[in-house]
Design a protein around this motif. Structure first.
Motif, PDB file in Angstrom:
ATOM      1  N   GLU A  77       1.354  -1.218   0.047  1.00 51.58           N
ATOM      2  CA  GLU A  77       0.108  -0.440   0.054  1.00 51.58           C
ATOM      3  C   GLU A  77       1.354   1.607   0.044  1.00 51.58           C
ATOM      4  OE1 GLU A  77      -3.490   0.057  -0.929  1.00 51.58           O
ATOM      5  OE2 GLU A  77      -3.028  -2.347  -0.806  1.00 51.58           O
ATOM      6  N   ILE A  78       2.466   1.351   0.588  1.00 51.55           N
ATOM      7  CA  ILE A  78       3.386   2.635   0.619  1.00 51.55           C
ATOM      8  C   ILE A  78       3.544   2.770  -0.827  1.00 51.55           C
ATOM      9  CG2 ILE A  78       4.724   3.215   1.267  1.00 51.55           C
ATOM     10  CD1 ILE A  78       4.757   2.105   4.456  1.00 51.55           C
ATOM     11  N   ALA A  79       3.987   1.409  -1.389  1.00 50.03           N
ATOM     12  CA  ALA A  79       4.383   1.470  -2.796  1.00 50.03           C
ATOM     13  C   ALA A  79       3.220   2.481  -3.651  1.00 50.03           C
ATOM     14  CB  ALA A  79       5.107   0.107  -3.375  1.00 50.03           C
ATOM     15  N   LYS A  80       2.389   1.778  -3.606  1.00 53.48           N
ATOM     16  CA  LYS A  80       0.802   1.986  -4.449  1.00 53.48           C
ATOM     17  C   LYS A  80       0.665   3.735  -4.319  1.00 53.48           C
ATOM     18  CE  LYS A  80      -1.224  -2.192  -4.951  1.00 53.48           C
ATOM     19  NZ  LYS A  80      -2.482  -2.707  -3.755  1.00 53.48           N
ATOM     20  N   ASN A  81       0.724   4.078  -2.376  1.00 54.92           N
ATOM     21  CA  ASN A  81       1.181   5.391  -2.916  1.00 54.92           C
ATOM     22  C   ASN A  81       1.865   6.431  -3.272  1.00 54.92           C
ATOM     23  OD1 ASN A  81      -0.819   7.282  -1.198  1.00 54.92           O
ATOM     24  ND2 ASN A  81       1.065   8.088   0.144  1.00 54.92           N
ATOM     25  N   VAL A  82       3.072   5.708  -3.328  1.00 44.56           N
ATOM     26  CA  VAL A  82       3.568   6.346  -3.298  1.00 44.56           C
ATOM     27  C   VAL A  82       4.166   6.718  -5.393  1.00 44.56           C
ATOM     28  CG1 VAL A  82       7.141   6.349  -3.924  1.00 44.56           C
ATOM     29  CG2 VAL A  82       5.576   5.496  -1.399  1.00 44.56           C
ATOM     30  N   LEU A  83       3.898   4.871  -5.665  1.00 44.18           N
ATOM     31  CA  LEU A  83       3.802   5.346  -7.035  1.00 44.18           C
ATOM     32  C   LEU A  83       2.498   6.739  -7.716  1.00 44.18           C
ATOM     33  CD1 LEU A  83       4.795   1.904  -8.225  1.00 44.18           C
ATOM     34  CD2 LEU A  83       6.364   3.443  -7.551  1.00 44.18           C
ATOM     35  N   SER A  84       2.218   6.169  -6.558  1.00 42.02           N
ATOM     36  CA  SER A  84       0.765   7.238  -7.669  1.00 42.02           C
ATOM     37  C   SER A  84       0.614   8.962  -7.307  1.00 42.02           C
ATOM     38  CB  SER A  84      -0.796   7.073  -6.836  1.00 42.02           C
ATOM     39  OG  SER A  84      -1.133   5.432  -7.242  1.00 42.02           O
ATOM     40  N   GLU A  85       1.574   9.485  -6.504  1.00 41.13           N
ATOM     41  CA  GLU A  85       1.156  10.653  -5.951  1.00 41.13           C
ATOM     42  C   GLU A  85       3.075  11.312  -6.510  1.00 41.13           C
ATOM     43  OE1 GLU A  85      -0.199  12.220  -3.952  1.00 41.13           O
ATOM     44  OE2 GLU A  85      -1.323  11.032  -4.154  1.00 41.13           O
ATOM     45  N   ASN A  86       3.413   9.772  -6.705  1.00 40.83           N
ATOM     46  CA  ASN A  86       4.825  10.360  -7.830  1.00 40.83           C
ATOM     47  C   ASN A  86       4.654  10.989  -8.843  1.00 40.83           C
ATOM     48  OD1 ASN A  86       7.627   9.822  -9.483  1.00 40.83           O
ATOM     49  ND2 ASN A  86       7.542  11.195  -7.703  1.00 40.83           N
ATOM     50  N   ALA A  87       3.331  10.006  -9.823  1.00 47.46           N
ATOM     51  CA  ALA A  87       2.994  10.008 -11.180  1.00 47.46           C
ATOM     52  C   ALA A  87       2.433  12.024 -10.976  1.00 47.46           C
ATOM     53  CB  ALA A  87       2.431   8.792 -11.781  1.00 47.46           C
ATOM     54  N   LYS A  88       1.440  12.379 -10.292  1.00 53.98           N
ATOM     55  CA  LYS A  88       1.443  13.427 -10.313  1.00 53.98           C
ATOM     56  C   LYS A  88       1.809  14.305 -10.082  1.00 53.98           C
ATOM     57  CE  LYS A  88      -2.912  11.661  -8.098  1.00 53.98           C
ATOM     58  NZ  LYS A  88      -3.460  11.432  -6.233  1.00 53.98           N
ATOM     59  N   VAL A  89       3.299  14.554  -9.905  1.00 58.14           N
ATOM     60  CA  VAL A  89       4.014  15.218  -9.094  1.00 58.14           C
ATOM     61  C   VAL A  89       4.967  15.519 -10.864  1.00 58.14           C
ATOM     62  CG1 VAL A  89       6.093  15.792  -8.496  1.00 58.14           C
ATOM     63  CG2 VAL A  89       4.280  14.651  -7.096  1.00 58.14           C
ATOM     64  N   LEU A  90       5.088  17.430 -11.044  1.00 64.91           N
ATOM     65  CA  LEU A  90       5.309  18.255 -12.314  1.00 64.91           C
ATOM     66  C   LEU A  90       7.377  17.107 -11.854  1.00 64.91           C
ATOM     67  CD1 LEU A  90       5.764  19.840 -14.580  1.00 64.91           C
ATOM     68  CD2 LEU A  90       6.172  21.517 -12.791  1.00 64.91           C
ATOM     69  N   PHE A  91       7.179  16.445 -12.922  1.00 70.84           N
ATOM     70  CA  PHE A  91       8.813  15.918 -13.372  1.00 70.84           C
ATOM     71  C   PHE A  91       8.805  14.582 -12.310  1.00 70.84           C
ATOM     72  CE2 PHE A  91       9.584  20.558 -14.167  1.00 70.84           C
ATOM     73  CZ  PHE A  91      10.131  20.122 -15.433  1.00 70.84           C
ATOM     74  N   PHE A 113       7.304  -0.430 -17.133  1.00 71.79           N
ATOM     75  CA  PHE A 113       6.978  -1.000 -15.718  1.00 71.79           C
ATOM     76  C   PHE A 113       8.833  -1.185 -15.275  1.00 71.79           C
ATOM     77  CE2 PHE A 113       6.278  -1.752 -11.084  1.00 71.79           C
ATOM     78  CZ  PHE A 113       5.420  -1.302 -11.021  1.00 71.79           C
ATOM     79  N   PRO A 114       9.340  -1.171 -13.417  1.00 71.28           N
ATOM     80  CA  PRO A 114      10.336  -1.640 -13.521  1.00 71.28           C
ATOM     81  C   PRO A 114      10.694  -2.924 -12.917  1.00 71.28           C
ATOM     82  CG  PRO A 114      10.276   0.184 -11.978  1.00 71.28           C
ATOM     83  CD  PRO A 114       9.177   0.179 -12.708  1.00 71.28           C
ATOM     84  N   PRO A 115      11.007  -3.693 -12.901  1.00 75.45           N
ATOM     85  CA  PRO A 115      11.694  -5.747 -12.210  1.00 75.45           C
ATOM     86  C   PRO A 115      11.941  -4.516 -10.896  1.00 75.45           C
ATOM     87  CG  PRO A 115      13.470  -5.020 -13.800  1.00 75.45           C
ATOM     88  CD  PRO A 115      12.407  -3.366 -14.379  1.00 75.45           C
ATOM     89  N   ARG A 116      11.784  -5.746  -9.821  1.00 72.79           N
ATOM     90  CA  ARG A 116      11.601  -5.451  -8.486  1.00 72.79           C
ATOM     91  C   ARG A 116      13.470  -5.006  -7.744  1.00 72.79           C
ATOM     92  NH1 ARG A 116      12.344  -8.888  -3.590  1.00 72.79           N
ATOM     93  NH2 ARG A 116      13.778 -10.189  -4.508  1.00 72.79           N
ATOM     94  N   ARG A 117      13.780  -5.243  -8.637  1.00 73.75           N
ATOM     95  CA  ARG A 117      15.564  -5.322  -8.384  1.00 73.75           C
ATOM     96  C   ARG A 117      16.045  -3.519  -8.164  1.00 73.75           C
ATOM     97  NH1 ARG A 117      19.698  -4.109 -11.559  1.00 73.75           N
ATOM     98  NH2 ARG A 117      18.780  -5.439 -14.015  1.00 73.75           N
ATOM     99  N   LEU A 118      14.795  -3.178  -9.701  1.00 77.26           N
ATOM    100  CA  LEU A 118      14.768  -1.927 -10.167  1.00 77.26           C
ATOM    101  C   LEU A 118      13.628  -0.859  -8.604  1.00 77.26           C
ATOM    102  CD1 LEU A 118      16.097  -1.848 -13.819  1.00 77.26           C
ATOM    103  CD2 LEU A 118      17.687  -1.480 -11.359  1.00 77.26           C
ATOM    104  N   ILE A 158       8.927  10.710 -11.979  1.00 79.13           N
ATOM    105  CA  ILE A 158       9.570   9.397 -12.778  1.00 79.13           C
ATOM    106  C   ILE A 158       8.373   8.465 -12.516  1.00 79.13           C
ATOM    107  CG2 ILE A 158      10.574   8.162 -11.558  1.00 79.13           C
ATOM    108  CD1 ILE A 158      12.073   8.944 -14.839  1.00 79.13           C
ATOM    109  N   PHE A 159       7.950   8.692 -12.469  1.00 78.28           N
ATOM    110  CA  PHE A 159       6.027   7.346 -13.065  1.00 78.28           C
ATOM    111  C   PHE A 159       5.441   8.374 -13.254  1.00 78.28           C
ATOM    112  CE2 PHE A 159       8.834   5.083  -9.904  1.00 78.28           C
ATOM    113  CZ  PHE A 159       7.703   3.649  -9.932  1.00 78.28           C
ATOM    114  N   GLY A 160       5.239   9.715 -13.423  1.00 76.60           N
ATOM    115  CA  GLY A 160       4.379  10.278 -14.668  1.00 76.60           C
ATOM    116  C   GLY A 160       4.778  10.101 -15.908  1.00 76.60           C
ATOM    117  N   VAL A 161       5.928   9.654 -15.973  1.00 74.99           N
ATOM    118  CA  VAL A 161       7.163   9.759 -17.494  1.00 74.99           C
ATOM    119  C   VAL A 161       6.832   8.000 -17.589  1.00 74.99           C
ATOM    120  CG1 VAL A 161       9.165   9.538 -18.262  1.00 74.99           C
ATOM    121  CG2 VAL A 161       8.757  11.343 -17.433  1.00 74.99           C
ATOM    122  N   ILE A 162       7.430   7.939 -15.911  1.00 76.35           N
ATOM    123  CA  ILE A 162       6.552   5.575 -16.657  1.00 76.35           C
ATOM    124  C   ILE A 162       5.878   5.657 -17.006  1.00 76.35           C
ATOM    125  CG2 ILE A 162       6.569   3.790 -15.249  1.00 76.35           C
ATOM    126  CD1 ILE A 162       9.369   4.587 -13.629  1.00 76.35           C
TER     127      ILE A 162
END
Length: 101
Positions: free
Chosen positions: A4-18, A30-35, A20-24
């Motif tokens: 849930e923390i990861a989903k929140n981080v990725l969702s919020e990051n996708a909304k931030v100007l610049f 989508f990155p593999p687990r190690r990355l 990286i998950f907005g780009v992704i």
């Protein structure tokens, strides 16, 4: 819990100007687990140089947690492909991704 923390981080990051998950999100990848774990363990997005997104407590995902996050991401982005682009770290992966677009 980490899923849930990861989903929140990725969702919020996708909304931030610049963020990286907005780009992704628009890339079709989508990155593999190690990355992804390298990104999550950093506690912030290196692409977010203006610090528009708050830092998070660094963490990593085990295999089952990663599979849950990946399944969630792919449900939102069904054409996304998990690919490591034959690189060794997060920085190389994100730069490679950006140059592909």
């Amino acid at each position: 819990m980490n899923t849930e923390i990861a989903k929140n981080v990725l969702s919020e990051n996708a909304k931030v100007l610049f963020g990286i998950f907005g780009v992704i999100e628009s890339s079709g990848y989508f990155p593999p687990r190690r990355l992804l774990n390298e990104f999550l363990s950093g506690g912030s997005d290196p692409c977010d140089q203006d610090q528009r997104m708050e830092r998070w407590t660094p963490f990593t995902l085990n295999e089952l947690e990663y599979e849950d996050v990946k399944r969630w991401w792919l449900s939102e982005h069904p054409d996304a492909i998990v690919d490591d682009f034959s690189v060794s770290n997060w920085s190389e992966w994100s730069v490679h991704l950006i140059h592909m677009l």
